[in-house]
Design a protein around this motif. Sequence first.
Motif, short mmCIF file in Angstrom:
data_model
loop_
_atom_site.label_atom_id
_atom_site.label_comp_id
_atom_site.label_asym_id
_atom_site.label_seq_id
_atom_site.Cartn_x
_atom_site.Cartn_y
_atom_site.Cartn_z
N TYR B 255 0.74 -1.24 0.13
CA TYR B 255 -0.18 -0.03 0.11
C TYR B 255 0.88 1.22 -0.02
O TYR B 255 0.76 2.24 -0.60
CB TYR B 255 -1.13 0.04 1.03
N ALA B 258 1.87 1.75 -3.42
CA ALA B 258 0.91 2.18 -4.37
C ALA B 258 0.67 3.77 -4.06
O ALA B 258 0.48 4.32 -4.99
CB ALA B 258 -0.48 1.50 -4.00
N PRO B 270 -3.54 5.15 -9.90
CA PRO B 270 -4.40 4.34 -8.86
C PRO B 270 -4.32 2.89 -8.88
O PRO B 270 -4.12 2.33 -9.81
CB PRO B 270 -5.89 5.04 -9.47
N VAL B 271 -4.68 2.23 -7.53
CA VAL B 271 -5.01 0.64 -7.57
C VAL B 271 -6.53 0.68 -7.76
O VAL B 271 -7.26 1.47 -7.19
CB VAL B 271 -4.49 0.27 -6.27
N ALA B 272 -6.82 -0.40 -8.47
CA ALA B 272 -8.21 -0.79 -8.45
C ALA B 272 -8.84 -0.98 -7.24
O ALA B 272 -8.24 -1.41 -6.22
CB ALA B 272 -8.45 -1.83 -9.40
N GLY B 273 -10.00 -0.69 -6.89
CA GLY B 273 -10.85 -0.99 -5.95
C GLY B 273 -10.82 0.04 -4.81
O GLY B 273 -10.06 1.23 -4.98
N PHE B 274 -11.27 -0.02 -3.49
CA PHE B 274 -11.56 1.07 -2.56
C PHE B 274 -11.35 0.33 -1.10
O PHE B 274 -11.04 -0.85 -0.99
CB PHE B 274 -12.82 1.57 -2.60
N GLN B 275 -10.81 1.29 -0.31
CA GLN B 275 -10.58 0.88 1.32
C GLN B 275 -11.89 0.17 1.67
O GLN B 275 -12.85 0.46 1.57
CB GLN B 275 -10.17 1.78 2.01
N PRO B 276 -11.76 -1.23 2.33
CA PRO B 276 -12.91 -1.87 2.82
C PRO B 276 -13.72 -0.96 3.86
O PRO B 276 -13.20 -0.23 4.53
CB PRO B 276 -12.31 -2.95 3.30
N ARG B 290 -7.12 -5.98 -2.72
CA ARG B 290 -6.55 -4.89 -3.70
C ARG B 290 -4.93 -5.11 -4.07
O ARG B 290 -4.19 -4.56 -4.86
CB ARG B 290 -6.72 -3.48 -3.23
#
Lengths: 202, 319
Positions: B255, B258, B270-276, B290
């Motif tokens: 992270y 990233a 950006p990295v795909a997806g979002f913080q849970p 991610r």
Amino acid sequence: MPLEAREISFRYGRKSPWILKNFSMTAEKGECIAVSAPSGYGKTTLAMLLSGYLKPEEGSILLDGKKFPKKGYCPVQLIFQHPEKAINPRWKLRHVLEEGGELQEELLAALGIEKAWLDRFPQELSGGELQRFCVARALLSGADYLICDEISTMLDVITQAQIWNVIRKEADMRNMGIIAVTHNKFLAERIANRMISISRYR
Amino acid sequence: MKRQTECQAKKQNDVLLEIQDLSVSFRMHGQGMKQKELRVISDLHLNVRQGEIVAVAGSSGSGKSLLASAVLGILPRNASVCGSVRYRGSDLTPERQKRLRGTEIVLVPQSVNFLDPLMKVGTQADGHRKPRHTNRRRQIFKRLDLPEETEKLYPFQLSGGMARRVLVSTALITDADLIIADEPTPGMSLNQALEALRMFREMADKGKGIILITHDIDLAFEFADRVAVFYAGTTVEIALASDFRKGPSFLRHPYSKALWRALPQNGFQPVAGFQPYAGSLPRGCLFAPRCPHCTEECTERVPQMRRVRGGEVRCCHAS
């Protein structure tokens, strides 16, 4: 239909100093302009003028050569610098979004808005999370121009890149114009086609 | 033997703030009479020594501001805190927090809403301390590039960047030993932000401890000693700021790497997806969904903090 500021001048009150004097600029649909100037030079004022929240004392703001329509949503939408001040604290966030228009699940997912957040009150979310709602609200209204007043300073760099990618993609799809106020010159270089700066009127 | 204990005592004195296994959860109303707990910070570690700036970077909504509120004891009433927060070697109890906040531990608040809308900002920055430090405040205003007339203005008359600088001055004027600056720089131009950070650096060089919560990580790397990276309510990496200046190959957690790559000057990827979301955290490593290096092991158990190359990291693949 270009968005045009024609020789506008503005000051807060009769006795205060001019903030903008004879300022002109034109934005075309589909382009992204970055506005930069030191703090206190009137960037936020310009953003409020362009989106119709303030009226210029002299000169005029024209969209396609005409004044803004009196009824319905303003075709120029502003995303404010401080999201916590731009959302009704007594409305649940679903209500906040519905003010913009019908919810589009795809758009909400692209912005990383969790379904569970829709039933929360604004004070329960962080600044960065609220700002995504403000972006979604502006995009849902189907605006022709989007004025972004330092919208990504409260986001971490990864989310910042994601949100700007969503905005750019939507802008390309609808041929929307963007005017972005930012202090970060690296960000401005990434997102904008051209840059303008405000010089202080003295 | 005596010398050893003395040495230990000195070392302990050196540490200003010590946060161990901190968890914060909120009690929320579910349907009907049901209540549920939402855990927003879990197992968080952070130390701040005297004379040090610790930058806290991380995803928005990862609990950075809540950490500040937890240290100061100003969390909303439905929050519960467990774990230990120690200041100068003894526990920070609610009474102690109340006594210390505003004098020994101060906050630069994140939101400009924290300014009193009905009070001129000069008077506000002076605060309740007697005698008033008006001259000193004027000097700070001057250094922060605020014109002299600013002190007579009300908050609504300030631009975003000016309001932010007023908030910073409210902390710099105190003689506090620990300053928690929650996003002090947005809205400021580059030179003003650098000047504000330089002032924090000077405070740190005088032996104070500073927690600098920020998204302007490129600036923070230049001024901080260490950087703590937060993700989904926990620390994933604590590294020397110099590692961040050197580049992603010196970092340990995927992270953090990233984050570095998402900076506009370093690729804007950006990295795909979002913080849970705090209500549905994954069972294992929080970044696993991610992460490009995710294996079965990652999804099964939460990795523990461990020391790697002079830093600390919460990832089983880091080496």
